[in-house]
Design an enzyme around this catalytic site. Structure first.
Site, PDB file in Angstrom:
ATOM      1  N   ASN A   1       0.725  -1.295  -0.008  1.00  0.00           N
ATOM      2  CA  ASN A   1      -0.042  -0.029  -0.048  1.00  0.00           C
ATOM      3  C   ASN A   1       0.867   1.276  -0.075  1.00  0.00           C
ATOM      4  O   ASN A   1       0.137   2.160   0.064  1.00  0.00           O
ATOM      5  CB  ASN A   1      -0.970  -0.028   1.077  1.00  0.00           C
ATOM      6  N   LYS A   2       2.075   1.353  -0.067  1.00  0.00           N
ATOM      7  CA  LYS A   2       2.990   2.320   0.294  1.00  0.00           C
ATOM      8  C   LYS A   2       3.100   3.041  -1.325  1.00  0.00           C
ATOM      9  O   LYS A   2       2.692   2.626  -2.238  1.00  0.00           O
ATOM     10  CB  LYS A   2       4.452   1.938   0.644  1.00  0.00           C
ATOM     11  N   ILE A   3       3.779   4.234  -1.312  1.00  0.00           N
ATOM     12  CA  ILE A   3       3.707   4.910  -2.432  1.00  0.00           C
ATOM     13  C   ILE A   3       4.523   4.253  -3.669  1.00  0.00           C
ATOM     14  O   ILE A   3       3.978   4.403  -4.874  1.00  0.00           O
ATOM     15  CB  ILE A   3       4.524   6.239  -2.230  1.00  0.00           C
TER      16      ILE A   3
END
Length: 380
Positions: free
Chosen positions: A191-193
Site C-alpha cells: 500500500n506504500k507510494i
C-alpha cells in the site's frame, strides 16, 4: 454493498519497467534470496536518498528490529517513540525487551512534538535512565522535524532512528526523507507510494552499520564451508525477485509523488471550503509525498462524523480508514508512559484517510466526492 469495482485506499501502481527487471532476474535464474537485483536495488536507493549504505530487507519492521539490535537496545532500556503511528514502528522496541514511552504530535505537522520530546528526555535523564534511542515516524509521508529533534538528542548522546516507512520520495530541507538520523527504515509494502509487494530497507551513513545489518539479516552465518553461528541472526533479507520489482518502482517514484500531491490538491479544492473540513498541513521545512490524503471532520460543523463518512463509502465499495489509533491508547501498551496525547487523540477522533491511489480515474474521484458531500445532505 455496491456492485461497482472496489476503490482501494492505496493500491499498487506499476510503472511499466518492473516486468523487465523481473524477466531479467528470471533469465539469470537468480530466484532465491540474494542476487544482482538486490545489490542493484540497494545502489539505486542509495543514489535516490543520498544515504550511502543500504540493506534491502523483508519489511520495514525487520529494518527497525535490526536497527534496535545494532544500537544495543536491551531489556530495561527506555526508547521514546511517536504515539501517532502504526504498531510496526514500535513493536521492534519490545522485541528487544525495552520499554516504549510515547510522545504526542504537534498541531503544525502531526509529527512528534520536539518540546514534549525535550520534556521526556529531561525527566528520564533526571531519573538516571537516559533514553537509549528515539524512534520518530514520518507520518503519512511528511518528514518530522529532524533538526529540532536532533538538537535535543545530540546533547544527550541519544541516537535518532527515523521510521521513514511512509515517506519515500518526501524531502526535509532539501534532503530525502530519513537522511539525518543514526539510521532510517523504509517500507515497500503493497500500500506504500512504491512497492516491492512486501519489503523494506535499512539505510545509514555508517558503512559498518549496514554491513553488519546485512549479516544479521542472513542468520548471522560465519564465513565457513559449513553453517557456523556465533550469534543469533534473522531471516530478513529481501529476495532477488522482490528487489527487481523495486528497481522498476523507483524509476516511477518521481511521477508517483507528483500524482499523490496533485490528488491531495484536488481533494482540497473539492472539499476544503466545506464547513468542518480540514486537511493535513504541510510543514514549511519540506515537501510531503502525500502518501495518503488525510482530512479532519468536525462532526458538529459538517453534520456528519468521520465514521459516518467511512461507512457510507464502504457501502459503495470504497475503502477509507481512520487515522492511526495512537499507541498510548492501544491495549497492548496500556501500562506504558506517554507525554501529552491530546493532539494525536483529537486527530484520531476526527481524521479520515481518503482513497489515494495514483491510478484513480476522474469518475472514481467524482463518485467519492459526491458520497462525502451526501453525508451532510442539504445541511452544508
Amino acid at each position: 454493498m455496491s456492485t461497482q469495482n472496489r476503490i482501494y485506499l492505496s493500491p499498487p501502481h506499476m510503472g511499466g519497467k518492473e516486468l523487465e527487471f523481473v524477466q531479467e532476474a528470471f533469465a539469470s535464474n537468480f530466484i532465491a534470496p540474494l542476487g544482482p537485483m538486490v545489490t542493484g536495488f540497494e545502489n539505486d536507493f542509495a543514489a535516490l536518498s543520498g544515504i550511502p549504505h543500504c540493506a534491502a530487507l523483508s519489511s520495514g519492521t525487520a529494518a527497525l528490529h535490526i536497527a534496535m539490535r545494532q544500537l544495543g537496545i536491551s531489556a530495561g532500556d527506555i526508547v521514546l517513540a511517536s504515539s501517532l503511528t502504526f504498531i510496526g514502528s514500535v513493536s521492534p522496541i519490545t522485541f528487544m525487551g525495552a520499554e516504549p514511552v510515547f510522545i504526542d504530535s504537534d498541531h503544525a505537522t502531526w509529527n512528534m512534538d520536539p518540546n514534549l520530546l525535550e520534556d521526556a528526555v529531561k525527566d528520564y535523564c533526571r531519573k538516571g535512565k537516559t533514553p537509549a534511542a528515539v524512534v520518530v515516524t514520518d507520518l503519512y509521508g511528511q518528514c518530522a522535524d529532524y533538526d529540532a529533534l536532533r538538537s535535543v538528542l545530540d546533547r544527550n548522546g541519544i541516537p535518532l532512528v527515523i521510521d521513514a516507512a511512509e515517506s519515500v520520495g518526501a524531502t526535509y530541507k532539501g534532503r530525502h526523507a530519513g537522511k539525518g538520523g543514526a539510521c532510517a527504515a523504509f517500507s515497500f509494502n503493497g500500500n506504500k507510494i512504491i512497492t516491492t509487494s512486501g519489503g523494506g530497507l535499512l539505510a545509514a551513513e555508517d558503512e559498518a552499520f549496514i554491513t553488519r545489518s546485512r549479516w544479521l539479516s542472513q542468520q548471522a552465518r560465519e564465513t565457513a564451508p559449513h553453517y557456523e553461528h556465533r550469534e543469533i541472526g534473522y531471516n530478513y533479507r529481501m529476495s532477488n525477485i522482490v528487489a527487481a520489482i523495486g528497481r522498476g518502482q523507483l524509476i516511477a517514484l518521481p511521477e508517483r509523488v507528483r500524482q499523490k500531491r496533485a490528488l491531495f490538491d484536488k481533494y482540497v479544492a473539492a472539499l476544503g471550503n466545506l464547513p468542518g473540513i480540514r486537511f493535513m498541513p504541510e510543514a514549511a521545512y519540506g515537501e510531503a509525498n502525500r502518501w495518503l490524503t488525510v482530512m479532519l471532520v468536525n462532526e458538529k460543523e459538517f453534520c456528519a462524523s468521520p465514521e459516518t463518512i467511512r461507512l457510507a463509502l464502504d457501502r459503495e465499495n470504497i475503502e477509507s480508514r481512520p487515522v492511526w489509533k495512537p499507541m498510548h491508547m492501544q491495549p497492548v501498551f496500556k501500562d506504558c508512559d506517554n507525554y501529552g496525547g491530546s493532539v494525536c487523540e483529537s486527530l484520531f477522533a476526527e481524521g479520515l484517510c481518503l482513497p489515494s491511489g495514483t491510478a484513480m480515474t476522474d469518475a472514481d474521484f467524482d463518485r467519492i466526492i459526491a458520497l462525502i458531500k451526501g453525508c451532510a445532505g442539504d445541511r452544508i
